[in-house]
Design a protein around this motif. Structure first.
Motif, PDB file in Angstrom:
ATOM      1  N   GLN A   1      64.982  25.489 -20.690  1.00 19.54           N
ATOM      2  CA  GLN A   1      64.283  25.161 -21.924  1.00 19.54           C
ATOM      3  C   GLN A   1      64.082  26.430 -22.731  1.00 19.54           C
ATOM      4  OE1 GLN A   1      60.510  23.130 -21.485  1.00 19.54           O
ATOM      5  NE2 GLN A   1      60.687  22.278 -23.531  1.00 19.54           N
ATOM      6  N   ALA A   2      64.685  26.466 -23.898  1.00 12.48           N
ATOM      7  CA  ALA A   2      64.511  27.577 -24.823  1.00 12.48           C
ATOM      8  C   ALA A   2      63.341  27.276 -25.760  1.00 12.48           C
ATOM      9  CB  ALA A   2      65.784  27.797 -25.622  1.00 12.48           C
ATOM     10  N   PRO A   3      62.720  28.289 -26.326  1.00 12.51           N
ATOM     11  CA  PRO A   3      61.585  28.067 -27.227  1.00 12.51           C
ATOM     12  C   PRO A   3      61.945  27.125 -28.363  1.00 12.51           C
ATOM     13  CG  PRO A   3      61.770  30.388 -26.682  1.00 12.51           C
ATOM     14  CD  PRO A   3      62.983  29.725 -26.119  1.00 12.51           C
ATOM     15  N   GLY A   4      61.119  26.118 -28.561  1.00  8.49           N
ATOM     16  CA  GLY A   4      61.335  25.174 -29.644  1.00  8.49           C
ATOM     17  C   GLY A   4      62.356  24.095 -29.335  1.00  8.49           C
ATOM     18  N   ASN A   5      62.944  24.159 -28.151  1.00  8.35           N
ATOM     19  CA  ASN A   5      63.967  23.165 -27.782  1.00  8.35           C
ATOM     20  C   ASN A   5      63.488  22.283 -26.641  1.00  8.35           C
ATOM     21  OD1 ASN A   5      65.564  24.395 -29.677  1.00  8.35           O
ATOM     22  ND2 ASN A   5      66.977  25.313 -28.215  1.00  8.35           N
ATOM     23  N   GLU A   6      64.134  21.158 -26.490  1.00  6.89           N
ATOM     24  CA  GLU A   6      63.858  20.316 -25.342  1.00  6.89           C
ATOM     25  C   GLU A   6      64.564  20.889 -24.106  1.00  6.89           C
ATOM     26  OE1 GLU A   6      63.334  15.989 -27.582  1.00  6.89           O
ATOM     27  OE2 GLU A   6      65.005  16.321 -26.207  1.00  6.89           O
ATOM     28  N   ARG A   7      64.053  20.519 -22.957  1.00  5.23           N
ATOM     29  CA  ARG A   7      64.695  20.948 -21.721  1.00  5.23           C
ATOM     30  C   ARG A   7      66.065  20.279 -21.622  1.00  5.23           C
ATOM     31  NH1 ARG A   7      60.826  20.938 -16.689  1.00  5.23           N
ATOM     32  NH2 ARG A   7      60.924  18.680 -17.015  1.00  5.23           N
ATOM     33  N   GLU A   8      67.053  21.032 -21.154  1.00  9.79           N
ATOM     34  CA  GLU A   8      68.411  20.516 -21.075  1.00  9.79           C
ATOM     35  C   GLU A   8      69.030  20.771 -19.704  1.00  9.79           C
ATOM     36  OE1 GLU A   8      71.146  22.438 -23.726  1.00  9.79           O
ATOM     37  OE2 GLU A   8      70.671  24.456 -22.995  1.00  9.79           O
ATOM     38  N   PHE A   9      69.957  19.917 -19.354  1.00  9.87           N
ATOM     39  CA  PHE A   9      70.700  20.041 -18.106  1.00  9.87           C
ATOM     40  C   PHE A   9      71.613  21.254 -18.164  1.00  9.87           C
ATOM     41  CE2 PHE A   9      73.126  18.816 -14.470  1.00  9.87           C
ATOM     42  CZ  PHE A   9      74.447  19.039 -14.788  1.00  9.87           C
ATOM     43  N   VAL A  10      71.700  21.985 -17.059  1.00  8.33           N
ATOM     44  CA  VAL A  10      72.613  23.130 -16.959  1.00  8.33           C
ATOM     45  C   VAL A  10      73.675  22.885 -15.896  1.00  8.33           C
ATOM     46  CG1 VAL A  10      72.829  25.596 -16.452  1.00  8.33           C
ATOM     47  CG2 VAL A  10      70.831  24.745 -17.714  1.00  8.33           C
ATOM     48  N   ALA A  11      73.240  22.537 -14.680  1.00  7.26           N
ATOM     49  CA  ALA A  11      74.187  22.390 -13.577  1.00  7.26           C
ATOM     50  C   ALA A  11      73.565  21.524 -12.504  1.00  7.26           C
ATOM     51  CB  ALA A  11      74.581  23.748 -13.009  1.00  7.26           C
TER      52      ALA A  11
ATOM     53  N   ASP B   1      78.667  20.053 -11.147  1.00 11.81           N
ATOM     54  CA  ASP B   1      78.895  19.717 -12.542  1.00 11.81           C
ATOM     55  C   ASP B   1      78.106  20.686 -13.421  1.00 11.81           C
ATOM     56  OD1 ASP B   1      78.437  16.785 -14.688  1.00 11.81           O
ATOM     57  OD2 ASP B   1      79.938  18.381 -14.722  1.00 11.81           O
ATOM     58  N   TYR B   2      78.588  20.892 -14.635  1.00 15.12           N
ATOM     59  CA  TYR B   2      77.984  21.858 -15.544  1.00 15.12           C
ATOM     60  C   TYR B   2      77.971  21.313 -16.966  1.00 15.12           C
ATOM     61  CZ  TYR B   2      79.179  24.937 -11.653  1.00 15.12           C
ATOM     62  OH  TYR B   2      79.297  25.491 -10.411  1.00 15.12           O
ATOM     63  N   THR B   3      77.007  21.757 -17.733  1.00 22.56           N
ATOM     64  CA  THR B   3      77.079  21.468 -19.147  1.00 22.56           C
ATOM     65  C   THR B   3      78.202  22.312 -19.748  1.00 22.56           C
ATOM     66  OG1 THR B   3      75.719  21.241 -21.140  1.00 22.56           O
ATOM     67  CG2 THR B   3      75.454  23.273 -19.889  1.00 22.56           C
ATOM     68  N   ASP B   4      78.798  21.818 -20.814  1.00 22.45           N
ATOM     69  CA  ASP B   4      79.993  22.453 -21.357  1.00 22.45           C
ATOM     70  C   ASP B   4      79.787  23.923 -21.713  1.00 22.45           C
ATOM     71  OD1 ASP B   4      81.308  19.530 -23.142  1.00 22.45           O
ATOM     72  OD2 ASP B   4      81.450  20.162 -21.053  1.00 22.45           O
ATOM     73  N   SER B   5      78.611  24.260 -22.210  1.00 22.01           N
ATOM     74  CA  SER B   5      78.390  25.618 -22.710  1.00 22.01           C
ATOM     75  C   SER B   5      78.376  26.687 -21.621  1.00 22.01           C
ATOM     76  CB  SER B   5      77.090  25.687 -23.507  1.00 22.01           C
ATOM     77  OG  SER B   5      75.985  25.391 -22.682  1.00 22.01           O
TER      78      SER B   5
END
Length: 126
Positions: free
Chosen positions: A39-49, A59-63
């Motif tokens: 979770q980056a400041p101001g962003n929602e939490r996101e899947f990484v791996a 599995d991984y997120t594309d970025s």
């Protein structure tokens, strides 16, 4: 009950590497899929791996594909996230999480993870 404790975060220059670790207490670590979210400041939490209970599927997120590697050592109740070629946009608080029950199809779904660590800060400077 499963408790998760992350470590390994810090400040690194762009292009550098960090290795995050997540140690789980409890005897059922080996039966659960594990994930890393951020979770980056101001962003929602996101899947990484994510990694399956056996470690046989990842599995991984594309970025982060090609730069991050998730692994686990069930004998040590530990899951790792090796992060290479870090970019400023990777800056975030990183959380490890354990699934409620093994469910590979739901590996990217936050509510399928019922145990979360406290998070570790990763800061990448440009």
């Amino acid at each position: 009950q499963v408790q998760l404790v992350e470590s390994g975060g810090g400040l690194v220059q762009a292009g550098g590497s960090l290795r995050l670790s997540c140690v789980a207490s409890g005897r059922i670590f080996g039966s659960r899929g594990m994930g890393w979210f951020r979770q980056a400041p101001g962003n929602e939490r996101e899947f990484v791996a994510a990694i399956s209970w056996s470690g046989g599927s990842t599995d991984y997120t594309d970025s982060v594909k090609g730069r991050f590697t998730i692994s686990r050592d069930n004998a040590k109740n530990t899951v790792y996230l090796q992060m290479n070629s870090l970019k400023p946009e990777d800056t975030a608080v990183y959380y490890c999480a354990a699934q409620i029950a093994p469910d590979w199809a739901a590996r990217k779904v936050e509510y399928k993870y019922n145990y979360w660590g406290q998070g570790t800060q990763v800061t990448v400077s440009s």
